[in-house]
Scaffold this motif. Structure first.
Motif, short mmCIF file in Angstrom:
data_model
loop_
_atom_site.label_atom_id
_atom_site.label_comp_id
_atom_site.label_asym_id
_atom_site.label_seq_id
_atom_site.Cartn_x
_atom_site.Cartn_y
_atom_site.Cartn_z
N ILE A 46 3.49 3.39 6.01
CA ILE A 46 4.65 4.01 6.78
C ILE A 46 5.43 2.98 7.49
N ALA A 47 5.14 2.50 8.76
CA ALA A 47 5.24 1.36 10.39
C ALA A 47 6.46 0.25 9.35
N MET A 48 6.39 -0.14 7.78
CA MET A 48 6.21 -1.31 7.36
C MET A 48 7.75 -0.25 6.71
N THR A 49 7.59 0.51 6.42
CA THR A 49 8.90 1.26 5.44
C THR A 49 9.80 1.82 6.39
N LEU A 50 8.99 2.41 6.79
CA LEU A 50 10.27 2.84 8.34
C LEU A 50 11.16 1.15 8.38
N ALA A 51 10.24 0.69 9.48
CA ALA A 51 11.03 -1.04 9.40
C ALA A 51 11.95 -1.39 8.46
N ARG A 52 11.78 -1.23 7.60
CA ARG A 52 13.29 -1.04 6.74
C ARG A 52 14.61 -0.60 6.24
N THR A 253 4.97 0.69 -12.20
CA THR A 253 4.08 -0.79 -12.37
C THR A 253 3.13 -0.84 -10.62
N ARG A 254 2.80 -0.14 -10.10
CA ARG A 254 1.72 0.23 -9.19
C ARG A 254 2.12 2.28 -8.10
N VAL A 255 0.81 2.02 -7.95
CA VAL A 255 1.07 3.49 -6.98
C VAL A 255 0.27 3.71 -5.84
N THR A 256 -0.46 2.13 -5.67
CA THR A 256 -1.08 1.93 -3.94
C THR A 256 0.39 2.34 -3.20
N GLY A 257 0.12 3.20 -2.18
CA GLY A 257 1.39 3.39 -0.83
C GLY A 257 2.23 3.78 -1.40
N ALA A 258 2.74 4.99 -2.59
CA ALA A 258 3.87 5.26 -2.89
C ALA A 258 3.67 6.57 -2.44
N GLY A 259 2.58 6.90 -1.55
CA GLY A 259 2.48 8.04 -0.89
C GLY A 259 3.52 7.80 0.40
N ASP A 260 2.51 6.74 0.91
CA ASP A 260 3.16 6.70 2.28
C ASP A 260 4.36 5.86 3.03
N THR A 261 4.34 5.50 1.67
CA THR A 261 6.61 4.91 1.36
C THR A 261 7.54 6.34 1.16
N PHE A 262 7.26 7.60 0.07
CA PHE A 262 7.51 9.13 0.45
C PHE A 262 7.71 9.43 1.56
N MET A 263 5.93 9.39 2.87
CA MET A 263 6.43 9.67 3.71
C MET A 263 7.53 9.65 4.89
N ALA A 264 7.46 7.57 5.47
CA ALA A 264 7.85 7.28 5.90
C ALA A 264 9.61 7.21 5.47
N ALA A 265 10.19 7.05 4.40
CA ALA A 265 11.56 6.90 3.67
C ALA A 265 12.30 8.71 4.12
N HIS A 266 10.95 9.75 3.96
CA HIS A 266 11.33 11.04 4.40
C HIS A 266 12.15 11.21 5.78
N THR A 286 13.50 7.01 -2.99
CA THR A 286 13.00 5.60 -1.99
C THR A 286 11.25 5.82 -3.01
N ALA A 287 10.69 6.65 -3.19
CA ALA A 287 9.24 6.34 -3.70
C ALA A 287 10.12 5.72 -4.93
N ALA A 288 10.06 6.61 -5.22
CA ALA A 288 10.49 5.87 -7.33
C ALA A 288 10.95 4.31 -7.10
N ILE A 289 11.55 3.97 -6.49
CA ILE A 289 12.37 2.50 -7.07
C ILE A 289 10.59 1.54 -6.44
N TYR A 290 10.43 2.51 -5.47
CA TYR A 290 9.10 1.11 -4.81
C TYR A 290 8.08 1.42 -5.96
N VAL A 291 7.55 2.74 -7.06
CA VAL A 291 6.71 2.33 -7.67
C VAL A 291 7.15 1.92 -9.00
N SER A 292 8.16 1.44 -8.99
CA SER A 292 9.13 0.96 -10.13
C SER A 292 8.60 -0.60 -9.83
N GLY A 293 8.19 -1.09 -8.54
CA GLY A 293 7.70 -2.19 -7.97
C GLY A 293 9.42 -3.26 -7.92
N GLU A 294 10.44 -1.89 -7.31
CA GLU A 294 11.38 -3.33 -7.24
C GLU A 294 11.85 -3.75 -5.40
#
Length: 297
Positions: A46-52, A253-266, A286-294
């Motif tokens: 969550i912190a890493m996504t918030l930093a972005r 392309t990946r799932v680990t961390g997707a929920g955390d990314t969603f929460m941080a972006a929200h 944001t979560a969709a872009i993350y799971v796509s690996g972008e």
């Protein structure tokens, strides 16, 4: 890194060891792929996504004084995260998470959060005994909290006067720990971020859709809940009503961390002034872009 910060992230800060393969996998599969080790854990993700989003998060967790811990703290500092308030243990090792992912999603995972559970309330001292807050001067900002803490400690946080003024944003960390969020449901405290499986476990009822699950959680006392459901409709519910949206279709392309990314972006969207509908849409994008690996590691 030290100094002022925007949001507190409380919970697991560890190393993620992830094995990914483009093959469909089942129990016993032995396939080629790639293995990575990256900073992870719900609070840290969550912190890493918030930093972005140009925010400056501070971490409350335990990190050992072993070589892995020193390397992890240095990595956090390089990303612009405030590490001053971490509990640095001499005798507890730095925690780890290990997962295997295939083309058909997460195959298996083991979360070794022993040190976080053993450290217990010691990680919260900056909030309960200063310098960040206390019983008489409670912290009044946003706290992103994860369910890797023990059920007893989460129960304490739900009622502790030092957290009474905080905007609590809470995630269960995994379906296996979903029921640890029950104290916040019973106390009508905070905003819960859960997926459909976790919502079902909290209600001991199988749901077919996020809106159905969210409505039931509100009936059970939740102050606010966001329920995700992979690529299907997701929703944000309060006692005043429910809004829904769907994520854009992407190749996962990946799932680990997707929920955390969603929460941080929200959280970032709402902190920036977005209304509920806009914030939900931005988080799903944001979560969709993350799971796509972008984006992201």
């Amino acid at each position: 890194m030290s100094g002022p910060f925007d949001i507190l992230c409380v919970g697991s800060v560890l190393w993620d060891v992830i094995g990914r393969s483009p093959s469909v996998m089942r129990q016993g599969s032995d396939v080629p792929g790639r293995i990575t080790r990256l900073p992870g854990g719900v609070a840290l993700n969550i912190a890493m996504t918030l930093a972005r989003f140009d925010l400056k998060p501070a971490l409350l967790s335990v990190v050992g004084r072993d070589a892995e811990g020193e390397e992890l703290v240095a990595a956090c500092a390089r990303m612009g995260l405030v590490t001053d308030h971490l509990y640095r243990s001499e005798d507890l090792p730095t925690d780890r998470y290990m997962a295997v992912e295939g083309a058909n999603g997460l195959i298996a995972a083991v979360a070794d959060a022993f040190s976080l559970e053993a450290a217990g309330a010691r990680i919260l001292r900056p909030l309960t005994e200063g310098p960040l807050g206390s019983v008489t001067t409670p912290y009044a900002g946003i706290i992103a909290l994860d369910g890797n803490l023990t059920e007893g400690l989460l129960e304490e946080i739900a009622h502790h006067p030092a957290f009474a003024s905080a905007d609590l944003r809470i995630a269960p960390a995994s379906p296996g720990k979903a029921e640890r969020l029950l104290p916040f449901l019973r106390a009508a405290r905070g905003t819960l971020y859960v997926n459909l499986e976790e919502a079902s476990l909290l209600c001991q009822t199988r749901f077919d859709s996020a809106p159905e699950a969210a409505a039931r959680l509100i009936e059970r006392g939740a102050a606010r809940v966001l329920v995700t459901n992979g690529g299907e409709t997701c929703c944000d519910a309060t006692p005043d009503g429910l809004i829904a949206d769907s994520p854009p279709p992407v190749l996962v392309t990946r799932v680990t961390g997707a929920g955390d990314t969603f929460m941080a972006a929200h959280i970032a969207a709402e902190r920036g002034g977005a209304d509920r509908q806009t914030a939900l849409g931005r988080a799903l994008q944001t979560a969709a872009i993350y799971v796509s690996g972008e984006i992201g590691p």
